[in-house]
Structure formats: C-alpha cells, structure tokens
Write a protein that holds these residues in place. Structure first.
Motif, PDB file in Angstrom:
ATOM      1  N   SER A 130      -0.891 -27.798 -58.588  1.00 36.52           N
ATOM      2  CA  SER A 130      -0.910 -28.330 -57.228  1.00 36.52           C
ATOM      3  C   SER A 130      -1.118 -29.839 -57.263  1.00 36.52           C
ATOM      4  O   SER A 130      -1.708 -30.382 -58.198  1.00 36.52           O
ATOM      5  CB  SER A 130      -2.015 -27.664 -56.401  1.00 36.52           C
ATOM      6  N   PHE A 131      -0.615 -30.489 -56.235  1.00 36.84           N
ATOM      7  CA  PHE A 131      -0.767 -31.941 -56.125  1.00 36.84           C
ATOM      8  C   PHE A 131      -0.795 -32.304 -54.651  1.00 36.84           C
ATOM      9  O   PHE A 131      -0.360 -31.522 -53.795  1.00 36.84           O
ATOM     10  CB  PHE A 131       0.370 -32.667 -56.873  1.00 36.84           C
ATOM     11  N   HIS A 132      -1.360 -33.475 -54.357  1.00 41.20           N
ATOM     12  CA  HIS A 132      -1.343 -33.900 -52.960  1.00 41.20           C
ATOM     13  C   HIS A 132      -1.390 -35.410 -52.854  1.00 41.20           C
ATOM     14  O   HIS A 132      -1.748 -36.119 -53.809  1.00 41.20           O
ATOM     15  CB  HIS A 132      -2.446 -33.226 -52.142  1.00 41.20           C
ATOM     16  N   LEU A 133      -1.035 -35.894 -51.684  1.00 39.10           N
ATOM     17  CA  LEU A 133      -1.037 -37.319 -51.408  1.00 39.10           C
ATOM     18  C   LEU A 133      -1.908 -37.588 -50.187  1.00 39.10           C
ATOM     19  O   LEU A 133      -1.821 -36.874 -49.179  1.00 39.10           O
ATOM     20  CB  LEU A 133       0.396 -37.816 -51.123  1.00 39.10           C
ATOM     21  N   GLU A 134      -2.743 -38.608 -50.300  1.00 36.37           N
ATOM     22  CA  GLU A 134      -3.543 -39.047 -49.155  1.00 36.37           C
ATOM     23  C   GLU A 134      -3.043 -40.405 -48.681  1.00 36.37           C
ATOM     24  O   GLU A 134      -2.705 -41.267 -49.500  1.00 36.37           O
ATOM     25  CB  GLU A 134      -5.025 -39.175 -49.557  1.00 36.37           C
ATOM     26  N   LYS A 135      -2.981 -40.571 -47.369  1.00 42.43           N
ATOM     27  CA  LYS A 135      -2.688 -41.886 -46.788  1.00 42.43           C
ATOM     28  C   LYS A 135      -3.937 -42.332 -46.054  1.00 42.43           C
ATOM     29  O   LYS A 135      -4.394 -41.643 -45.143  1.00 42.43           O
ATOM     30  CB  LYS A 135      -1.482 -41.796 -45.837  1.00 42.43           C
ATOM     31  N   ASN A 136      -4.510 -43.420 -46.484  1.00 44.71           N
ATOM     32  CA  ASN A 136      -5.756 -43.941 -45.899  1.00 44.71           C
ATOM     33  C   ASN A 136      -6.834 -42.850 -45.838  1.00 44.71           C
ATOM     34  O   ASN A 136      -7.546 -42.712 -44.844  1.00 44.71           O
ATOM     35  CB  ASN A 136      -5.486 -44.525 -44.511  1.00 44.71           C
ATOM     36  N   GLY A 137      -6.889 -42.051 -46.906  1.00 47.40           N
ATOM     37  CA  GLY A 137      -7.953 -41.051 -47.029  1.00 47.40           C
ATOM     38  C   GLY A 137      -7.656 -39.709 -46.386  1.00 47.40           C
ATOM     39  O   GLY A 137      -8.450 -38.773 -46.507  1.00 47.40           O
ATOM     40  N   GLU A 138      -6.544 -39.574 -45.690  1.00 43.07           N
ATOM     41  CA  GLU A 138      -6.180 -38.299 -45.059  1.00 43.07           C
ATOM     42  C   GLU A 138      -5.027 -37.649 -45.806  1.00 43.07           C
ATOM     43  O   GLU A 138      -4.023 -38.312 -46.084  1.00 43.07           O
ATOM     44  CB  GLU A 138      -5.741 -38.520 -43.613  1.00 43.07           C
TER      45      GLU A 138
END
Ligand code: MG
Length: 203
Positions: A130-138
């Motif tokens: 699994s992987f994920h991306l945060e934009k400005n902490g979200e």
C-alpha cells in the motif's frame, strides 16, 4: 536511462478520467530531465494552469532485458520506490481532443519527482503493497498493488516487447484514484506503507 509511465492501471482512476479500462497496458515516456531529484522543489510552470499530482509506485530495472517473459520479469528488478507523475491536465485535455501526443502535458522538466530511497522487494509483500500521498498533511490518494490492473511483471513483459529495458530505467506503474491539482505553496509527501519516501514543495 529512460522513464516509462503506465497509464490507467487502476480501474477507479480510469473511471475518474472518464476513460475506458484498458485490456493491454498503456504506456508513455518522460525524458531524463523530467526526473525531479529528492529535496528539489517543483517550480510551477507558466504553460499550465492545472498541474495535477499522480502518485505512483516506481520499479527500478536492474539489468538489460528484451522480450522478457512475465514469469521471469521478477529477475529484472530488486527495488521499489515512489514517484509522482505530474500532469498538465489542461494541456492533456487539448492533446486528447486533437489526437496529439502527450509530451507537453506529461514529459516536461521536473514532472517526475522520485523518492530519496528505494525499498528492497524482499522486505515487502509486492502483492499487497500500500502507498499514499498527502497534500499539506491530508491524505489525497491511497493505493495498493492489489488494485493494479496489470502487475509489475506483466508491465515489464509488455513494455520489453517494444524496447530493451536497461539497468537504471524507471517504470512509474500508474496512479490510483484521487488525482488533483497542486498550487504554489503546497507540500506533497508520499509514503509506502507508513514509511515516508518523498517530499516535494511547490514553488
Ligand atoms: Mg500517471
């Protein structure tokens, strides 16, 4: 060194783009100058008003190979990293409408941020990664290899029919749903599992 990017490899992303789910992998390329080295900011270019992030797992090729059978493809990579396929969505839309190539929308300078490190595939389960991306902490994007339409091995088999893969080549394996715009001042942070892999400041 070349950068190969797979399009529409997650059904939900194909749907959000109003695109059909492909029956064979779809790929395009970025030049070496597209690579954005770790720690380097991304400068928002003048030619687009709608740059989107697409967070993707990245496979690093470890040896030369041509016409690689899927069952042997695992021998051609040891490490997995994380990258972003920055896309000028406004230009891409025009390219699509006119049937033009995608380079101006996909292959511009700095359009391929890459993680500061790569993870040894022996240390992870590639079938459930699994992987994920945060934009400005979200969190804005979440993906897992379970949802890939074409596995890494199938991608390598497919692409290597058309061109020899070489040590150091990178394959961006497609993005899950949730793509969206960036703005100056944003910070993008990417993770594989809980491990921070990548951070890009937009300037
Ligand atoms: Mg992509």
């Amino acid at each position: 060194m070349k950068i190969i990017c797979i399009g529409r490899n997650y059904a939900k992303h194909a749907k959000e783009m109003n695109a059909a789910v492909p029956t064979t992998p779809l790929f395009f390329m970025k030049p070496d100058v597209a690579l954005l080295r770790p720690g380097t900011p991304f400068f928002y270019p003048n030619f687009s008003k709608d740059i989107h992030f697409e967070c993707e797992l990245v496979v690093k090729i470890n040896r030369v190979g041509k016409n690689i059978a899927a069952k042997f493809a695992h021998k051609y990579y040891d490490e997995i990293g994380l990258g972003i396929d920055f896309t000028a969505r406004d230009l891409q839309q025009k390219c699509k409408e006119n049937g033009h190539p995608w380079e101006i929308a996909k292959s511009f300078e700095g359009s391929a941020p890459i993680s500061k490190e790569f993870i040894d595939k022996k240390a992870i389960d590639l079938n459930t990664l699994s992987f994920h991306l945060e934009k400005n902490g979200e969190t804005v994007q979440q993906g897992t290899t379970e949802d890939m339409i074409f596995s890494i091995d199938r991608i390598i088999a497919y692409v290597s029919q058309f061109m020899t893969l070489k040590k150091g080549d990178l394959i961006y394996t497609g993005t899950p749903a949730g793509v969206g715009p960036i703005a100056i001042g944003d910070e993008l942070t990417g993770f594989i599992g809980e491990r921070e892999m990548l951070s890009v400041r937009i300037k």
